[in-house]
Scaffold this active site. Sequence first.
Site, PDB file in Angstrom:
ATOM      1  N   GLU A 116      39.455  43.456  39.052  1.00  0.00           N
ATOM      2  CA  GLU A 116      39.265  44.555  40.016  1.00  0.00           C
ATOM      3  C   GLU A 116      37.956  45.285  39.752  1.00  0.00           C
ATOM      4  OE1 GLU A 116      43.427  45.800  38.980  1.00  0.00           O
ATOM      5  OE2 GLU A 116      43.447  46.332  41.092  1.00  0.00           O
ATOM      6  N   GLU A 161      49.196  41.002  38.085  1.00  0.00           N
ATOM      7  CA  GLU A 161      49.987  42.232  37.897  1.00  0.00           C
ATOM      8  C   GLU A 161      51.452  42.081  38.289  1.00  0.00           C
ATOM      9  OE1 GLU A 161      46.901  42.215  38.966  1.00  0.00           O
ATOM     10  OE2 GLU A 161      45.789  44.002  38.341  1.00  0.00           O
TER      11      GLU A 161
HETATM   12  C1  LIG Z   1      45.680  48.592  36.981  1.00  0.00           C
HETATM   13  C2  LIG Z   1      45.653  47.088  36.820  1.00  0.00           C
HETATM   14  O1  LIG Z   1      45.737  46.504  38.090  1.00  0.00           O
HETATM   15  C3  LIG Z   1      46.843  46.679  36.006  1.00  0.00           C
HETATM   16  C4  LIG Z   1      46.475  45.571  35.068  1.00  0.00           C
HETATM   17  O2  LIG Z   1      45.367  45.169  34.909  1.00  0.00           O
HETATM   18  S1  LIG Z   1      47.794  44.950  34.228  1.00  0.00           S
HETATM   19  C5  LIG Z   1      47.120  43.701  33.216  1.00  0.00           C
HETATM   20  C6  LIG Z   1      46.806  42.467  33.982  1.00  0.00           C
HETATM   21  N1  LIG Z   1      46.423  41.448  33.054  1.00  0.00           N
HETATM   22  C7  LIG Z   1      47.292  40.542  32.634  1.00  0.00           C
HETATM   23  O3  LIG Z   1      48.442  40.496  33.049  1.00  0.00           O
HETATM   24  C8  LIG Z   1      46.777  39.582  31.598  1.00  0.00           C
HETATM   25  C9  LIG Z   1      47.693  39.592  30.406  1.00  0.00           C
HETATM   26  N2  LIG Z   1      47.182  38.792  29.328  1.00  0.00           N
HETATM   27  C10 LIG Z   1      47.239  37.443  29.356  1.00  0.00           C
HETATM   28  O4  LIG Z   1      47.649  36.805  30.306  1.00  0.00           O
HETATM   29  C11 LIG Z   1      46.775  36.732  28.130  1.00  0.00           C
HETATM   30  O5  LIG Z   1      46.912  37.612  27.038  1.00  0.00           O
HETATM   31  C12 LIG Z   1      45.302  36.250  28.192  1.00  0.00           C
HETATM   32  C13 LIG Z   1      45.191  35.119  29.221  1.00  0.00           C
HETATM   33  C14 LIG Z   1      44.384  37.382  28.557  1.00  0.00           C
HETATM   34  C15 LIG Z   1      44.889  35.732  26.792  1.00  0.00           C
HETATM   35  O6  LIG Z   1      45.817  34.779  26.362  1.00  0.00           O
HETATM   36  P1  LIG Z   1      45.815  34.245  24.846  1.00  0.00           P
HETATM   37  O7  LIG Z   1      44.429  33.922  24.456  1.00  0.00           O
HETATM   38  O8  LIG Z   1      46.874  33.212  24.765  1.00  0.00           O
HETATM   39  O9  LIG Z   1      46.192  35.480  23.945  1.00  0.00           O
HETATM   40  P2  LIG Z   1      47.549  36.334  23.909  1.00  0.00           P
HETATM   41  O10 LIG Z   1      48.290  35.966  22.666  1.00  0.00           O
HETATM   42  O11 LIG Z   1      48.279  36.281  25.189  1.00  0.00           O
HETATM   43  O12 LIG Z   1      46.957  37.805  23.758  1.00  0.00           O
HETATM   44  C16 LIG Z   1      46.208  38.170  22.614  1.00  0.00           C
HETATM   45  C17 LIG Z   1      46.507  39.612  22.309  1.00  0.00           C
HETATM   46  O13 LIG Z   1      45.961  40.407  23.365  1.00  0.00           O
HETATM   47  C18 LIG Z   1      46.946  41.269  23.881  1.00  0.00           C
HETATM   48  N3  LIG Z   1      46.693  41.453  25.314  1.00  0.00           N
HETATM   49  C19 LIG Z   1      46.416  40.517  26.230  1.00  0.00           C
HETATM   50  N4  LIG Z   1      46.200  41.090  27.418  1.00  0.00           N
HETATM   51  C20 LIG Z   1      46.345  42.404  27.248  1.00  0.00           C
HETATM   52  C21 LIG Z   1      46.243  43.526  28.101  1.00  0.00           C
HETATM   53  N5  LIG Z   1      45.924  43.425  29.387  1.00  0.00           N
HETATM   54  N6  LIG Z   1      46.488  44.740  27.578  1.00  0.00           N
HETATM   55  C22 LIG Z   1      46.797  44.876  26.284  1.00  0.00           C
HETATM   56  N7  LIG Z   1      46.894  43.869  25.423  1.00  0.00           N
HETATM   57  C23 LIG Z   1      46.664  42.641  25.904  1.00  0.00           C
HETATM   58  C24 LIG Z   1      48.258  40.555  23.619  1.00  0.00           C
HETATM   59  O14 LIG Z   1      49.336  41.453  23.608  1.00  0.00           O
HETATM   60  C25 LIG Z   1      47.988  39.941  22.261  1.00  0.00           C
HETATM   61  O15 LIG Z   1      48.160  40.945  21.307  1.00  0.00           O
HETATM   62  P3  LIG Z   1      48.671  40.582  19.820  1.00  0.00           P
HETATM   63  O16 LIG Z   1      47.645  39.663  19.243  1.00  0.00           O
HETATM   64  O17 LIG Z   1      48.776  41.898  19.152  1.00  0.00           O
HETATM   65  O18 LIG Z   1      50.007  39.904  20.015  1.00  0.00           O
END
Ligand SMILES: C[C@H](O)CC(=O)SCCNC(=O)CCNC(=O)[C@H](O)C(C)(C)COP(=O)(O)OP(=O)(O)OC[C@H]1O[C@@H](n2cnc3c(N)ncnc32)[C@H](O)[C@@H]1OP(=O)(O)O
Length: 727
Positions: free
Chosen positions: A117, A137
């Site tokens: 975004e 999301e």
């Molecule tokens: C207002 C907005 O519209 C709302 C948002 O943006 S909501 C967030 C949207 N983003 C997501 O849903 C993405 C979520 N994250 C993921 O899919 C995956 O973590 C990724 C593809 C970025 C990386 O994957 P990968 O390399 O396998 O690492 P993964 O083990 O999942 O994550 C590594 C660490 O980052 C953290 N992390 C990943 N994304 C995060 C996020 N958005 N916020 C906080 N922590 C996050 C995980 O909790 C993990 O923490 P840990 O090591 O303490 O367990």
Amino acid sequence: MAKMPGGVTMEVGNDGVAVISFYKPPVNSLALPILAGLKDKFYEAMKRDDVKAVVVFGKGGKFSGGFDINVFDNVHKTGDNSVSPDSSIDLVVNTIGDAKKPVVAAVGGLALGGGLELAMACHARIAAPRAQLGLPELTLGIIPGLGGTQLLPRLVGLSKAIEMMLLSKSISSEEGKKSGLIDEIASSSELLNVSRRWALDIAERHKPWLCTLHRTDRLGSLSEARNVLKMARQQAKHIARNMPQHQACLDAIEEGVVHGAFSGILKEAKLSKELILSDTSKGLVHIFFAQRATSKVPNVTDIGLKPRPVKKVAIIGGGLMGSGIATALILSNIYVVLKEINSEYLLKGIKAIQANIRSLVSRKKLAEDKAQKSLSLLKGVLDYSEFKDVDMVIEAVIENISLKQKIFSDLEKACPPHCILASNTSTIDLNIIGERTKSQDRIVGAHFFSPAHVMPLLEIVRTEKTSAQVILDLMTVGKIIKKVPVVVGNCTGFAVNRAFFPYGQGAQFLLHLGVDPFRIDQLISNFGLPMGPFQLLDVAGYGVAVAVKEIYASAFAGRTFDTPLVDLLIKNGRNGKNNGKGYYIFEKGSKPKPDPSVLPIIEESRKLANVMPGGKPISVTDREIVEMILFPVVNESCRVLDEGIVIRASDLDVASVLGMSFPSYRGGIMFWADTVGADYIYRNLKKWSEAYGNFYKPSRFLEERAIRRIPLSAPTSTTSSASKSRL
Ligand SMILES: C[C@H](O)CC(=O)SCCNC(=O)CCNC(=O)[C@H](O)C(C)(C)COP(=O)(O)OP(=O)(O)OC[C@H]1O[C@@H](n2cnc3c(N)ncnc32)[C@H](O)[C@@H]1OP(=O)(O)O
């Protein structure tokens, strides 16, 4: 990369481009201080006379994994919604979109959620090759809240944007370039340079200065948009039963299409705030963190061990499980030797693997060249000569103790000393399997769920003797083959089958108390499981039910329910989906239909079981039916926790979602149980156990937590010392 404190910096070059970089390892999440830092730096860049244009850049190879999900977790725990990201209007519309100087996003690695975004609000986006772009999301029970519902349709068009949001589907930067999301692709080393040039070109009017929210050229006519939205709403009803965020996302998009982007942004902000507090979001955010917690296993992942490479794996047995496991391994580039006892069985196994791969190709989930490459990694054998250099063996033969013991003692001789010796048994004690070897430290359970190349859960079963190194190695292999490994202890059924044996039996018990099986199935499917217990039995086949019946009866004596019904069904020529006739009629091309002709067989079984109080069917509400099936599962899950079979309650949540398809939006079995309340569950089980017997008798763990008002998911250290001593 070592974890380092994050922050936002700005460097202004001689070319007049300010590069605003943010850093928050490991995924550059947009934590609140990062968002505040970005705003400050943008403000400064707009004020400074020596800045002509801005590039925004996520350091460390990843643009951003999105808004900080920990904030949602905090909102859920505290109920304080004041910190949720309703700053979208300010950041997206004012700070970036309407900035007085052009802003270009330099996107490396990934831009997800709030990360994408932020990039979409900029006036152009330059991305590194193969960057992952998406708005996931909805998988967290919310909708994009930094303007995504308005920005994405304006860049890629309505249909594509809806598809990406509703299905939480990411695309690559290459696809993004084709669809209008990305303006140019530049190698990682050139990413910043190309972005700087773009920013200057916009400032000097060599390239158009496009404010995403002002665009309407990709939206199509209002009537086209209404049609697309109508179809999307119907689709959302099917893919997202019981969840509010899909329709809400479409509401925000529709508002923006009909009344303009600003109105859409306001609607998005309002809906986001409401959805963050929904039970769905609480459940899904819990599962997000619970899944990540499974990779943290005390005394395994925190003692400085490094996973050893596993390059060649031997699989013994090419049946349903063995062929599925082999498929999963070769798909992830691991060399597989498949061993069978004769060439007929071997050929069958290889054909099953080829069929698995071909079905992925025909469903467009795998490219032809990748399929060929995977199949070239498979070798069929009839003896142990290929085993001398394997790193791991997975035994997947029938559940026969002496056969498995013989195999493991042969393996000890045929395999190198470092080789991991794994069994895919779903029931037999691993100590017994390894009894005839001296290799107990490298014996481990690798319990896959069928079909093994599709189902995401891998239970890693350790005994007291399995070494930490072996567990770590298997966890690593599990991740390589895209499974979620959950480390569990050794007991009959391990975590998932153990916790869920009362699910099928609870349904049978209710049926024998006089409740209609199709009503039960309907209610369980309304609750959110993909199908009810009777349809599941039909689909899984009665053979499994017959095979495990006695194993459970002897392991969990006094709390199982034995029924003559499966035997009666088989005697009456019914074999479930296998022969098209069970509780349901299965016909090709149509949905399974309840078969009323099964009812007389059920009646006969009810007479034989004779559990109805006073010989009359009981009268129960819909809610009671669901509870009488799921509370016994919660009860057994409590025992699983109490015995230390899982190290934390959230592991059971993940296992129930991935192994049993328990609805993720309910947060998994223990999370859901806590939303219902330990006390309520305990009181009902107690009442039913008094009326209907020991099948419902509350466990000590449940009783203790109910009485002391401690959540079931609270760490076991909060229980009494009596309980602690058993862990
Ligand atoms: C207002 C907005 O519209 C709302 C948002 O943006 S909501 C967030 C949207 N983003 C997501 O849903 C993405 C979520 N994250 C993921 O899919 C995956 O973590 C990724 C593809 C970025 C990386 O994957 P990968 O390399 O396998 O690492 P993964 O083990 O999942 O994550 C590594 C660490 O980052 C953290 N992390 C990943 N994304 C995060 C996020 N958005 N916020 C906080 N922590 C996050 C995980 O909790 C993990 O923490 P840990 O090591 O303490 O367990």
